[in-house]
Design a protein around this motif. Structure first.
Motif, PDB file in Angstrom:
ATOM      1  N   PRO A  25      10.655 -10.112 -25.423  1.00 12.61           N
ATOM      2  CA  PRO A  25      10.256 -11.355 -24.723  1.00 12.61           C
ATOM      3  C   PRO A  25      10.378 -11.265 -23.196  1.00 12.61           C
ATOM      4  CG  PRO A  25      11.737 -11.846 -26.565  1.00 12.61           C
ATOM      5  CD  PRO A  25      11.664 -10.357 -26.460  1.00 12.61           C
ATOM      6  N   GLY A  26      11.337 -10.494 -22.681  1.00 12.26           N
ATOM      7  CA  GLY A  26      11.542 -10.356 -21.236  1.00 12.26           C
ATOM      8  C   GLY A  26      10.364  -9.711 -20.511  1.00 12.26           C
ATOM      9  N   TYR A  27       9.429  -9.111 -21.261  1.00 12.00           N
ATOM     10  CA  TYR A  27       8.240  -8.518 -20.641  1.00 12.00           C
ATOM     11  C   TYR A  27       7.057  -9.474 -20.628  1.00 12.00           C
ATOM     12  CZ  TYR A  27      10.440  -3.958 -20.347  1.00 12.00           C
ATOM     13  OH  TYR A  27      11.271  -2.925 -20.017  1.00 12.00           O
ATOM     14  N   VAL A  28       7.242 -10.684 -21.227  1.00 15.17           N
ATOM     15  CA  VAL A  28       6.163 -11.670 -21.236  1.00 15.17           C
ATOM     16  C   VAL A  28       6.544 -12.867 -20.363  1.00 15.17           C
ATOM     17  CG1 VAL A  28       4.722 -13.160 -22.678  1.00 15.17           C
ATOM     18  CG2 VAL A  28       5.379 -10.895 -23.504  1.00 15.17           C
ATOM     19  N   SER A  29       7.747 -13.410 -20.576  1.00 13.41           N
ATOM     20  CA  SER A  29       8.265 -14.475 -19.701  1.00 13.41           C
ATOM     21  C   SER A  29       9.317 -13.834 -18.802  1.00 13.41           C
ATOM     22  CB  SER A  29       8.901 -15.577 -20.531  1.00 13.41           C
ATOM     23  OG  SER A  29       7.966 -16.090 -21.443  1.00 13.41           O
ATOM     24  N   LEU A  30       8.956 -13.637 -17.536  1.00 15.18           N
ATOM     25  CA  LEU A  30       9.844 -12.904 -16.634  1.00 15.18           C
ATOM     26  C   LEU A  30      10.852 -13.826 -15.962  1.00 15.18           C
ATOM     27  CD1 LEU A  30       7.586 -10.804 -17.090  1.00 15.18           C
ATOM     28  CD2 LEU A  30       7.896 -10.104 -14.713  1.00 15.18           C
TER      29      LEU A  30
ATOM     30  N   PHE B 226       7.228  -2.827 -15.363  1.00 16.38           N
ATOM     31  CA  PHE B 226       6.266  -2.713 -16.464  1.00 16.38           C
ATOM     32  C   PHE B 226       5.955  -1.255 -16.802  1.00 16.38           C
ATOM     33  CE2 PHE B 226       4.769  -7.053 -15.062  1.00 16.38           C
ATOM     34  CZ  PHE B 226       5.220  -7.707 -16.202  1.00 16.38           C
ATOM     35  N   ASN B 227       5.797  -0.418 -15.777  1.00 11.62           N
ATOM     36  CA  ASN B 227       5.312   0.949 -15.969  1.00 11.62           C
ATOM     37  C   ASN B 227       6.412   1.943 -16.307  1.00 11.62           C
ATOM     38  OD1 ASN B 227       2.725   0.071 -15.360  1.00 11.62           O
ATOM     39  ND2 ASN B 227       2.924   0.549 -13.192  1.00 11.62           N
ATOM     40  N   GLY B 228       7.679   1.548 -16.168  1.00 13.20           N
ATOM     41  CA  GLY B 228       8.777   2.488 -16.384  1.00 13.20           C
ATOM     42  C   GLY B 228       8.724   3.610 -15.359  1.00 13.20           C
ATOM     43  N   ASN B 229       9.267   4.773 -15.717  1.00 18.17           N
ATOM     44  CA  ASN B 229       9.231   5.919 -14.803  1.00 18.17           C
ATOM     45  C   ASN B 229       7.781   6.350 -14.601  1.00 18.17           C
ATOM     46  OD1 ASN B 229      12.033   6.252 -14.327  1.00 18.17           O
ATOM     47  ND2 ASN B 229      12.239   7.195 -16.357  1.00 18.17           N
ATOM     48  N   THR B 230       7.379   6.401 -13.335  1.00 24.00           N
ATOM     49  CA  THR B 230       5.957   6.534 -13.001  1.00 24.00           C
ATOM     50  C   THR B 230       5.733   7.591 -11.938  1.00 24.00           C
ATOM     51  OG1 THR B 230       5.578   4.213 -13.540  1.00 24.00           O
ATOM     52  CG2 THR B 230       3.998   5.220 -12.025  1.00 24.00           C
ATOM     53  N   VAL B 231       4.624   8.338 -12.081  1.00 24.53           N
ATOM     54  CA  VAL B 231       4.155   9.274 -11.049  1.00 24.53           C
ATOM     55  C   VAL B 231       2.729   8.873 -10.688  1.00 24.53           C
ATOM     56  CG1 VAL B 231       3.548  11.686 -10.547  1.00 24.53           C
ATOM     57  CG2 VAL B 231       5.598  11.177 -11.903  1.00 24.53           C
ATOM     58  N   ILE B 232       2.427   8.857  -9.390  1.00 23.62           N
ATOM     59  CA  ILE B 232       1.056   8.594  -8.935  1.00 23.62           C
ATOM     60  C   ILE B 232       0.598   9.794  -8.113  1.00 23.62           C
ATOM     61  CG2 ILE B 232      -0.457   7.041  -7.634  1.00 23.62           C
ATOM     62  CD1 ILE B 232       1.521   4.771  -8.220  1.00 23.62           C
ATOM     63  N   LEU B 233      -0.543  10.385  -8.498  1.00 26.91           N
ATOM     64  CA  LEU B 233      -1.084  11.562  -7.804  1.00 26.91           C
ATOM     65  C   LEU B 233      -2.324  11.178  -7.007  1.00 26.91           C
ATOM     66  CD1 LEU B 233      -1.100  14.635 -10.254  1.00 26.91           C
ATOM     67  CD2 LEU B 233       0.543  14.073  -8.458  1.00 26.91           C
ATOM     68  N   ASP B 234      -2.404  11.711  -5.790  1.00 30.31           N
ATOM     69  CA  ASP B 234      -3.539  11.496  -4.890  1.00 30.31           C
ATOM     70  C   ASP B 234      -4.340  12.801  -4.846  1.00 30.31           C
ATOM     71  OD1 ASP B 234      -5.200  11.376  -2.697  1.00 30.31           O
ATOM     72  OD2 ASP B 234      -3.636  10.826  -1.266  1.00 30.31           O
ATOM     73  N   HIS B 235      -5.576  12.760  -5.376  1.00 30.35           N
ATOM     74  CA  HIS B 235      -6.411  13.972  -5.417  1.00 30.35           C
ATOM     75  C   HIS B 235      -7.360  14.045  -4.226  1.00 30.35           C
ATOM     76  CE1 HIS B 235      -4.817  14.590  -9.394  1.00 30.35           C
ATOM     77  NE2 HIS B 235      -5.144  13.357  -9.698  1.00 30.35           N
ATOM     78  N   GLY B 236      -7.336  13.029  -3.373  1.00 31.51           N
ATOM     79  CA  GLY B 236      -8.193  13.024  -2.189  1.00 31.51           C
ATOM     80  C   GLY B 236      -9.376  12.088  -2.349  1.00 31.51           C
ATOM     81  N   GLN B 237      -9.863  11.542  -1.220  1.00 34.89           N
ATOM     82  CA  GLN B 237     -11.017  10.638  -1.176  1.00 34.89           C
ATOM     83  C   GLN B 237     -10.871   9.454  -2.140  1.00 34.89           C
ATOM     84  OE1 GLN B 237     -15.064  11.740  -0.707  1.00 34.89           O
ATOM     85  NE2 GLN B 237     -14.597  13.881  -0.285  1.00 34.89           N
ATOM     86  N   GLY B 238      -9.644   8.928  -2.241  1.00 30.23           N
ATOM     87  CA  GLY B 238      -9.445   7.724  -3.052  1.00 30.23           C
ATOM     88  C   GLY B 238      -9.464   7.963  -4.546  1.00 30.23           C
TER      89      GLY B 238
END
Ligand SMILES: [Zn+2]
Length: 265
Positions: free
Chosen positions: A100-105, A192-204
């Motif tokens: 429930p904590g992920y729906v009503s914050l 929401f996403n937990g442990n997360t990695v974001i990669l930038d491959h260039g040009q958005g």
């Protein structure tokens, strides 16, 4: 036999050559012979990836999931416009049960999500001038892929944002591999996403990996295709261990299936 071969050739080429200009899809717009420097292209106010493909400039445009069917346009820095058609695409509904904590914050968690949203949005909208000729991706993990990108989602019966990525089923602890060269734009443990990695491959062109049990890279690190980013886990808002894999062009989430080769569906 010949028709079967022709069909296979058609399917093999489909991921790159096809125009999938629908909400959550990718529009490919030919801008003419690739002579001189690449044109600067915008959709709304955001820069658009321009690849040199077979000697021609090709604008590769991420179409937002909320885009209405009809005519859209990219604008070039020289003032010219290129119209393109947005076609209809049907997405499903998905009903999920989570804690429930992920729906009503709580107020505290709402504030946390707000802070994290800014960091994540900045990473997903990052621009880096890099020559691009190919945006095809290797599989980050092998495993059955959900085709739930774009699904209208209900958590514990309450409507939430559509699913902005692909879920790939894999056991906790499975290595996640970089699908293309890039730079780590952000790492974090988000609500929401937990442990997360974001990669930038260039040009958005940005890719996102969520719910990891372990992160093996640091922000700013150069990553070669095939390098280990971390391990599959079940952190954040999940119903079990899997990789949530997101792909973004000009800040818009697009269906990762349009960028990957064949997999186990
Ligand atoms: Zn997901």
């Amino acid at each position: 036999m010949r028709s079967v071969l022709a069909l296979l050739v058609l399917l093999a080429g489909a991921a790159v050559a096809d125009n999938s200009a629908w909400p959550g899809g990718i529009a490919r717009i030919d801008l003419g012979p690739a002579s001189g420097s690449a044109p600067t292209v915008y959709l709304d106010d955001r820069r658009v990836l321009v690849a040199n493909q077979d000697g021609r400039w090709l604008a590769i445009v991420g179409v937002h999931l909320d885009t209405p069917v009809g005519t859209a346009a990219i604008a070039l820095a020289d003032g010219t416009r290129h119209d393109f058609d947005i076609t209809a695409h049907a997405y499903r509904e998905q009903h999920l049960e989570v804690a429930p904590g992920y729906v009503s914050l709580s107020e505290e968690n709402l504030a946390r999500v707000g802070r994290e949203r800014k960091i994540i949005d900045a990473a997903l909208n990052h621009w880096r001038d890099t020559p691009m000729d190919d945006i095809r991706l290797q599989n980050p993990v092998d495993g059955p892929r959900s085709s739930s990108f774009g699904s209208r989602r209900f958590f514990n019966g309450e409507a939430r944002s559509p699913h902005s990525g692909m879920d790939i089923a894999a056991n906790a602890g499975t290595e996640i591999l970089a699908p293309l060269d890039g730079i780590v734009a952000a790492v974090g443990d988000y609500y929401f996403n937990g442990n997360t990695v974001i990669l930038d491959h260039g040009q958005g062109f940005i890719t996102l990996y969520c719910h990891l049990s372990r992160i093996d890279v640091d922000e700013g690190q150069d990553i070669a295709a095939g390098a280990t980013l971390g391990l599959v886990g079940a952190t954040g808002r999940v119903t079990g261990a899997h990789l949530h894999f997101g792909t973004y062009l000009n800040g818009n989430a697009v269906d990762p299936a349009l960028l990957l080769g064949a997999g186990d569906e």
